[in-house]
Structures are given as structure tokens and as C-alpha cells.
Scaffold this motif. Structure first.
Motif, mmCIF file in Angstrom:
data_model
loop_
_atom_site.group_PDB
_atom_site.id
_atom_site.type_symbol
_atom_site.label_atom_id
_atom_site.label_comp_id
_atom_site.label_asym_id
_atom_site.label_seq_id
_atom_site.Cartn_x
_atom_site.Cartn_y
_atom_site.Cartn_z
ATOM 1 N N THR A 6 31.564 -48.383 -50.697
ATOM 2 C CA THR A 6 30.990 -47.165 -51.253
ATOM 3 C C THR A 6 29.669 -46.851 -50.545
ATOM 4 N N ARG A 9 24.085 -44.326 -52.392
ATOM 5 C CA ARG A 9 23.777 -43.067 -53.088
ATOM 6 C C ARG A 9 22.276 -42.802 -52.942
ATOM 7 N N TRP A 11 20.349 -40.364 -53.311
ATOM 8 C CA TRP A 11 19.592 -39.639 -54.327
ATOM 9 C C TRP A 11 19.131 -40.549 -55.469
ATOM 10 N N ALA A 178 21.500 -47.437 -56.447
ATOM 11 C CA ALA A 178 21.820 -46.684 -55.235
ATOM 12 C C ALA A 178 22.850 -47.414 -54.381
#
Length: 360
Positions: A6, A9, A11, A178
Motif C-alpha cells: 500500500t 498516505r 496526507w 501514513a
């Protein structure tokens, strides 16, 4: 939970920064003695990781237990028992002779370890020190294996084995939420031994080594572990068949683990013809509806076998009939391909004074 592969992330990096700082502060306080670290009167060997799930801890713990048992040592395996439904603070899963708790009560991995290590004491509880004392009061044990113990800093360990997944180097890039790191990668310096798992691809191993060399001391040389299919085991009857028996048979895969992609690769390596797969979240609790859905999917694609993991098999066994011969679990073993001598030395030749104390 973020699965291997994955992307970070970005943000959420603003949330990950204080999380990482808190993890680093906690480790620093333990290292400086501000937080108390307690010792058990027997040697403790911890197997853990930095990322969330999926690095292959369970087969590695099983392999170490086999090594120790072969040396004549009486082994106890202590685990948190993640997502177990039992609310007791300490649960004995196996007394070294009989399995006393199922996967729902004990958790997936402890139940599997009890099945694969029939001579080992297996117990679960949140506080591993108190759990260890509880076991030592009731059983004669020479050494303790701590499953998923790298972050359990409240308990002293004699050997700290850290597993790094070669197929998930990107998972080392950011802390939760994250990324997949439980604590910053710099924590790897606490390890006695670092082992790179799923080390089948030299290019991925090189990428992992490059990442680790930024934080490891020069004299700590990572070893390598691969996972190999060893057998097919009937979910309904525990009958065991060779890998060759399954070669060429059509199969539907079914799993609820942290790294479904790795399971598929291992299944394909056996020569099974994979028609389709059904994947659930890690530690999925199967229901009769799930099993009926899997049966229907297997029938629709005309699969000869439904092949699952041994971890999933423990939960599926109670939901299928004793005559359902299509359900099989793929047994996986850990093979140390680099650094085996060093790892054996660490695990089986613990400090003499500690072993003397253990046997007193």
C-alpha cells in the motif's frame, strides 16, 4: 490495517510524525531506565517486526521452537493472542501434551503454534512478564519464545530477532497511520539479529539491505529466510499429503491473512492451477455464510480443491463437514538460507549463567 504494497498516505504524515516521536520517546525512556524492564528467570528469545503484520513471524517462531526442542530444551511460547475472544488475562493454549483452547479463544497464531509445536507450552496474555511468571509457576521451562515481542519493551529479552519483509521495503517508509511502521526504522538498532524474510528475489533483498544499512551497525549482518510449501493438510481430517499430490489440480484459494499475495505465490509454486481466490482481512472470523460463499465459488469455477492457510484452517475446521474432502491447508516452513549458523548459535547457545538459572 494497511496491507503490504500500500503506498504511503502522505496526507497523513502530519499525524504519523507525533506517533513516531512518541514511539521513539518510549524506547528512549526504557533504554535510560526511566521505565522499568523486568526479567524472567529463564532466557527469553523475542521474534518481532517493525511493520504491521505479515512478515512471517509464525513460521519463524515454529522453526526456532523446533531447533530448541531438538537440543532437549523445554520451550514455552508466549503470545498476545491478537483478536482472541477470551477475556481472561492469562490463557493456557497448550500444556505441551494437549491443546486446551481453540483459535477463537486463543487467537489464530497461538493455536497454530500449539498444533505445529506439540511439545511446547503455549500461552497468551497481554502482559508477557506476568504471563511468563504464571507459566513458570506451573511448568518446567528452560527458555521462552516471545511471539511478536519487538515492541514489548517491558520484558527483558536475551535475544531480539527482528524480521524485515523483502517484499515490503516501502512499508519501512513511514509510521502509522501514513505507512506501516509501528515505530521508526531506527529502532532496528535494538535487534540482536536482523533476518530478511521472503528473500527469494535478490533484487528485493538488495533493496532491503540498502535501506537497513542506513540504521544498522556495520557488524550486524542481516540473515535471510524464505518460506517453502511443505505439505497439504486436510482441513477436515488432518490427513497430510505431499506437495506433489496437489500438482496440476485446480484450486480456489481462500485466506484471511496479512499478506494474501505471498500466499498466492507460494500456492502457485506448488504446481496447483489457481482458478480464483477469495481474500479476507487479516484474522478474519469465518461464518457459515462465508463458508457457503466459498463452496459456491469453488463449484462455479469447478475447482477440485479449496486451498487455505494453516492459520485459517483452524477456524474453518469447525464450519465444514468431516466428509468435505475438497478443503486443504498449505503447510509452510521457514528455511534460513543465509546466516543460519549465526542464528542457531544465538538461539541454542544462550549464556551459561542464564541456562543454569533456568534449570535450577
Amino acid at each position: 490495517m494497511l496491507n503490504p504494497g500500500t503506498p504511503i498516505r502522505r496526507w497523513l504524515l502530519w499525524v504519523a510524525a507525533p506517533y513516531a516521536l512518541a514511539a521513539r520517546l518510549r524506547a528512549w525512556l526504557y533504554g535510560r531506565g526511566w521505565f522499568r524492564q523486568r526479567r524472567l528467570p529463564v532466557p527469553v528469545i523475542s521474534v518481532g517486526n517493525l511493520t504491521m503484520g505479515g512478515t512471517g513471524k509464525t513460521p519463524v517462531v515454529i522453526r526456532l521452537a523446533e531447533w530448541l526442542s531438538a537440543e532437549g530444551k523445554r520451550v514455552a511460547i508466549l503470545s498476545r493472542g491478537y483478536r482472541r475472544n477470551s477475556t481472561v488475562s492469562k490463557l493456557l493454549v497448550s500444556n505441551g501434551q494437549d491443546i486446551l483452547a481453540g483459535p477463537e479463544e486463543a487467537g489464530d497464531e497461538p493455536h497454530l503454534m500449539a498444533r505445529r509445536c506439540p511439545k511446547a507450552i503455549v500461552a497468551v496474555g497481554a502482559d508477557r512478564y506476568e504471563l511468563g511468571r504464571w507459566i513458570l509457576d506451573r511448568h518446567s521451562v528452560d527458555c521462552i519464545l516471545l511471539d511478536d515481542g519487538f515492541q514489548h519493551l517491558g520484558l527483558h529479552r536475551d535475544v531480539d530477532i527482528l524480521l524485515i519483509d523483502a517484499t515490503d521495503v516501502d512499508g519501512l517508509g513511514a509510521s502509522l497511520p501514513a505507512g506501516r511502521l509501528r515505530e521508526p526504522i531506527q529502532a532496528a538498532h535494538r535487534a540482536t539479529s536482523v533476518m530478511i524474510t521472503r528473500a527469494d528475489d535478490p533484487d528485493l533483498v538488495t533493496a532491503a539491505l540498502t535501506r537497513l544499512r542506513t540504521v544498522l551497525s556495520r557488524d550486524l549482518i542481516p540473515g535471510q529466510i524464505i518460506f517453502r510449501p511443505e505439505a497439504l493438510v486436510s482441513v477436515a481430517s488432518d490427513e497430510r499429503r505431499s506437495i506433489q499430490w496437489g500438482r496440476g489440480k485446480t484450486a480456489l484459494l481462500c485466506s484471511g491473512i496479512g499478506n494474501a499475495a505471498s500466499f498466492r505465490m507460494l500456492a502457485e509454486a506448488t504446481g496447483l492451477s489457481i482458478l480464483d481466490e477469495t481474500s479476507y482481512a487479516d484474522h478474519h472470523r469465518y461464518t457459515p455464510v462465508d463458508v457457503n460463499d466459498i463452496r459456491g465459488r469453488a463449484k462455479a469455477v469447478r475447482a477440485e480443491l479449496v486451498v487455505t492457510t494453516e492459520k485459517d484452517a483452524g477456524k474453518l475446521a469447525r464450519l465444514i463437514g468431516a466428509d468435505e474432502a475438497i478443503w486443504w491447508a498449505l503447510r509452510i516452513g521457514a528455511e534460513v538460507t543465509s546466516g543460519e549458523d549465526r542464528l542457531r548459535e544465538l538461539v541454542t547457545h544462550l549464556p551459561a549463567a542464564r541456562m543454569t538459572e533456568a534449570c535450577a
